[in-house]
Design a protein around this motif. Structure first.
Motif, PDB file in Angstrom:
ATOM      1  N   CYS B  83      46.633  30.989  46.282  1.00  0.00           N
ATOM      2  CA  CYS B  83      47.955  31.151  46.895  1.00  0.00           C
ATOM      3  C   CYS B  83      48.635  32.433  46.435  1.00  0.00           C
ATOM      4  CB  CYS B  83      48.840  29.967  46.530  1.00  0.00           C
ATOM      5  SG  CYS B  83      48.387  28.444  47.345  1.00  0.00           S
ATOM      6  N   PHE B  84      48.658  32.644  45.115  1.00  0.00           N
ATOM      7  CA  PHE B  84      49.427  33.762  44.573  1.00  0.00           C
ATOM      8  C   PHE B  84      48.859  35.101  45.019  1.00  0.00           C
ATOM      9  CE2 PHE B  84      50.942  31.118  40.663  1.00  0.00           C
ATOM     10  CZ  PHE B  84      51.712  30.365  41.509  1.00  0.00           C
ATOM     11  N   LYS B  85      47.526  35.188  45.145  1.00  0.00           N
ATOM     12  CA  LYS B  85      46.913  36.440  45.600  1.00  0.00           C
ATOM     13  C   LYS B  85      47.457  36.832  46.968  1.00  0.00           C
ATOM     14  CE  LYS B  85      42.373  36.612  43.396  1.00  0.00           C
ATOM     15  NZ  LYS B  85      42.161  37.981  42.938  1.00  0.00           N
ATOM     16  N   ASN B  86      47.829  35.817  47.733  1.00  0.00           N
ATOM     17  CA  ASN B  86      48.322  36.067  49.083  1.00  0.00           C
ATOM     18  C   ASN B  86      49.852  36.017  49.127  1.00  0.00           C
ATOM     19  OD1 ASN B  86      48.334  36.428  51.802  1.00  0.00           O
ATOM     20  ND2 ASN B  86      47.594  34.402  52.318  1.00  0.00           N
ATOM     21  N   ALA B 252      44.722  28.597  51.898  1.00  0.00           N
ATOM     22  CA  ALA B 252      45.104  28.799  50.498  1.00  0.00           C
ATOM     23  C   ALA B 252      45.788  27.549  49.952  1.00  0.00           C
ATOM     24  CB  ALA B 252      46.018  30.018  50.366  1.00  0.00           C
ATOM     25  N   PHE B 253      46.732  27.004  50.706  1.00  0.00           N
ATOM     26  CA  PHE B 253      47.401  25.784  50.265  1.00  0.00           C
ATOM     27  C   PHE B 253      46.396  24.641  50.133  1.00  0.00           C
ATOM     28  CE2 PHE B 253      51.819  27.172  51.037  1.00  0.00           C
ATOM     29  CZ  PHE B 253      52.446  26.480  50.022  1.00  0.00           C
ATOM     30  N   GLY B 254      45.492  24.542  51.115  1.00  0.00           N
ATOM     31  CA  GLY B 254      44.533  23.445  51.110  1.00  0.00           C
ATOM     32  C   GLY B 254      43.638  23.494  49.885  1.00  0.00           C
ATOM     33  N   ILE B 255      43.096  24.684  49.582  1.00  0.00           N
ATOM     34  CA  ILE B 255      42.221  24.807  48.416  1.00  0.00           C
ATOM     35  C   ILE B 255      42.998  24.489  47.151  1.00  0.00           C
ATOM     36  CG2 ILE B 255      40.897  26.435  47.020  1.00  0.00           C
ATOM     37  CD1 ILE B 255      40.112  27.852  49.596  1.00  0.00           C
TER      38      ILE B 255
END
Lengths: 300, 357
Positions: B83-86, B252-255
């Motif tokens: 998430c944070f990378k994005n 991203a949220f799902g992972i």
């Protein structure tokens, strides 16, 4: 609900909503200058514990509030140094301010859990909360300094080009936000629930942050949002106290009639309201300060 | 004559050396600050730091405990890195962890008298689904209604904790549990197998290491990892390149939710063995610090998780031997992140003592 009960209900709503108004209006001023401080919860905790401990040691209410505000200035000053001078990521810095505040407050307050104090009557503070919202509104829309602060939040490069000191104005806005959050915390530990308990702010700081979005960055709407929130949370407590139960034909009536569901209703209500407000993308885009979370770098 | 005050100069490129040095600087500064705080409180600073950072890991049992705490932290933090990378700020991992424990743990409670090899894998999948479903809510609200994911994911933490509360007090309560609100214990096949006899460290560590390795592979070697990085650095460039930002947000949220859910399940089916109110000492929030301290890099996150896990153990010992509340661990965690974010300045900028003109 008869007449007397209704008056009692209104009184509790006023008393319970006041701290969220203080924290919300403080954060609003910070965000108007273009800085997002997610440390509200942490600053409120440190403010609450500082006021409480000062009161126990000195016995002076005035010193308690003063020291609490100093604590808020200290916490937000730390934040300001990081985001303004060192240009750190505002979201991450605010989060660490909250985590730091949780640790610091429980360390300071450890010895004072359960110490009894004489609470202060909340009514002056209720009045003060309305007054501050009015003053902030007046400051933003009727004074030149208010216009400059808003300009810094909308376009820091233009404000800089006009010769205003972006960093100084943001510093003042951050410190104001911090002292209001700490003040809100001290109201909670001295008037609302005269005691100290770890984590006693219980998410009110985050609700205050949600309020700022709800208000679409307009001071008067902080009051509206805060009272919708305060009203629902006291109303659910009232229902709970009356032993309200959903009828059996409602699916999952056991769950909806349980105390945990009532306790989560303020958070659910906050989310629903946030969704409704933000679903109008244009409105958020037009009303949010354009430079929110952007660091300002003058260049060499 | 040189200037007394250095001027801040933007580096043309981020400094790679500083990128690695900064976390180390942050840790050293935190230790120094800790020593000062302990001295101010009237303790011998060396004694206090020894209790906090050395004695907890001076036995095999201590090292096992360190790994028990580091396992969920590392797993959640790697998920957060997606998430944070994005630049998606999911700060509700604590809620996703709780939901994972509820979904996976629910399976364990339903099959509490079944012994089958397949029970544990089923529970792990349940945990991943529970966390992912919970993480989908802020993702959906962000994509469909433009709602700030910081606030919604955080509100959902409170909601998830209260759902757990409802379940362990109400329908899932152990009928033989007397007055303590907890569920039935899982059957033996619903527990994470221990790696060593007599130590609490369990197979969750291996699962975590595998998932961390897969994440490293995704970040470094796949187009998806590249898309994440680009949209984080420059959303406009990402849009121009035709990356679908909305789908990236869902993934991203799902992972992240799935990883947090597995971490939650690993906690309840590992050291705990049943469900009750306080299944996590704020792992979901602390993992945010681990993710940043590890520079959002899987290898860095493993080191960071060990260091932050040490603050948990140290805080427990400090409470035992020095009567300092265990929350002092949060103080250190907050400090380390402060110093890290502050020192990050040195990655992008340098101080120059130039001659004045």
């Amino acid at each position: 609900m008869n007449y007397l009960e209704f008056i009692g209900f209104l009184q509790i709503v006023l008393i319970a909503t006041t701290p969220v108004v203080f924290a919300g209006i403080g954060e609003l001023v910070t965000e108007k200058s273009g800085v997002l401080n997610l440390g509200v919860e942490g600053m409120m905790l440190v403010g609450a514990v500082t006021a409480f401990v000062t009161l126990v040691i000195t016995g002076s209410y005035l010193l308690a509030f003063l020291f609490s505000i100093f604590a808020g200035i200290f916490m937000s000053g730390l934040f300001a140094f990081l985001v303004l001078i060192l240009m750190s990521n505002q979201v991450a810095t605010g989060l660490s301010l909250t985590i730091f505040g949780i640790g610091l407050s429980s360390m300071i307050g450890k010895k004072y859990i359960g110490t009894p104090i004489d609470g202060l009557t909340p009514w002056y503070f209720v009045i003060l909360s309305f007054l501050i919202v009015f003053l902030v509104g007046y400051f933003f829309y009727k004074t030149k300094s208010g216009l400059i602060l808003r300009a810094v939040g909308e376009s820091h490069t233009s404000a800089h080009a006009l010769g205003y000191s972006v960093l100084k104005i943001r510093l003042l806005a951050i410190l104001f936000g911090g002292s209001m959050c700490a003040f809100a915390g001290s109201y909670i530990s001295i008037c609302y629930a005269p005691m100290w308990q770890e984590g006693m702010i219980a998410g009110r700081g985050w609700i205050a942050l949600a309020l700022v979005v709800f208000s679409t960055w307009k001071p008067s709407r902080i009051l509206i949002g805060a009272y919708i929130f305060g009203g629902t949370s006291i109303f659910q407590m009232h229902l709970q106290g009356k032993g309200f139960k959903f009828p059996h034909w409602v699916p999952f009536d056991d769950f909806f009639s349980s105390a945990p569901f009532f306790n989560m209703s303020p958070y659910l209500a906050t989310m629903i309201v946030l969704v409704i407000i933000s679903s109008n993308k244009l409105r958020i885009k037009l009303s949010a300060p354009a430079c929110l979370t952007m660091p300002f770098y003058k260049g060499s | 004559m040189t200037n007394l005050f250095p001027s801040i100069v933007s580096r043309p490129q981020s400094s790679n050396i500083m990128n690695i040095l900064v976390p180390i600087i942050a840790i050293i500064l935190t230790l120094i600050t800790g020593a000062i705080i302990f001295s101010l409180m009237g303790f011998n600073a060396f004694f206090a730091l020894h209790i906090f950072f050395i004695s907890p890991i001076s036995s095999a049992y201590g090292i096992s405990e360190l790994l028990v705490k580091a396992t969920p932290l590392a797993l959640i933090a790697v998920g957060l890195a997606f998430c944070f990378k994005n630049n998606i700020y999911n700060i509700g991992a604590e809620g996703q962890l709780t939901m994972g424990a509820i979904f996976g743990g629910g399976i364990g409670i339903y099959f509490h008298d079944t012994n089958s090899f397949w029970l544990l894998p089923l529970m792990i999948i349940g945990g991943a689904i529970g966390g992912a479903v919970w993480a989908m809510i802020p993702a959906l609200l962000k994509n469909k209604f433009n709602t700030n994911e910081i606030l919604t994911s955080l509100m959902l933490v409170y909601v998830a904790l209260l759902i757990l509360d409802y379940l362990v007090v109400g329908p899932w309560r152990d009928p033989e549990g007397y007055s303590f609100p907890k569920t039935r214990p899982f059957s033996d096949s619903g527990r994470m197998p221990l790696l060593f006899e007599g130590l609490r460290i369990h197979i969750g560590l291996i699962i975590t290491l595998i998932l961390v390795f897969i994440s490293w592979f995704v970040f470094a070697k796949t187009i998806f990892g590249f898309q994440l990085k680009v949209s984080g650095f420059s959303p406009i460039a990402a849009r121009y390149a035709g990356f679908n930002q909305k789908i990236l947000i869902y993934i991203a949220f799902g992972i992240c939710g799935a990883f947090a859910g597995i971490a939650g399940l690993a906690e309840v089916s590992g050291p705990i063995g049943l469900l009750y109110r306080d299944i996590s000492p704020n792992y979901g929030f602390t993992a945010i610090i681990v993710a940043f301290l590890g520079r959002l890099h899987p290898l860095g996150i493993i080191f960071a998780s060990l260091i932050i896990a040490l603050t948990y153990l140290g805080a427990e010992d400090a409470q035992l031997f020095m009567q300092i509340p265990a929350a002092v661990g949060f103080l250190f965690q907050g400090l380390v992140l402060f110093y890290l974010l502050g020192a990050d300045f040195l990655v992008k900028y340098k101080l120059e003592f130039k001659k004045s003109k």
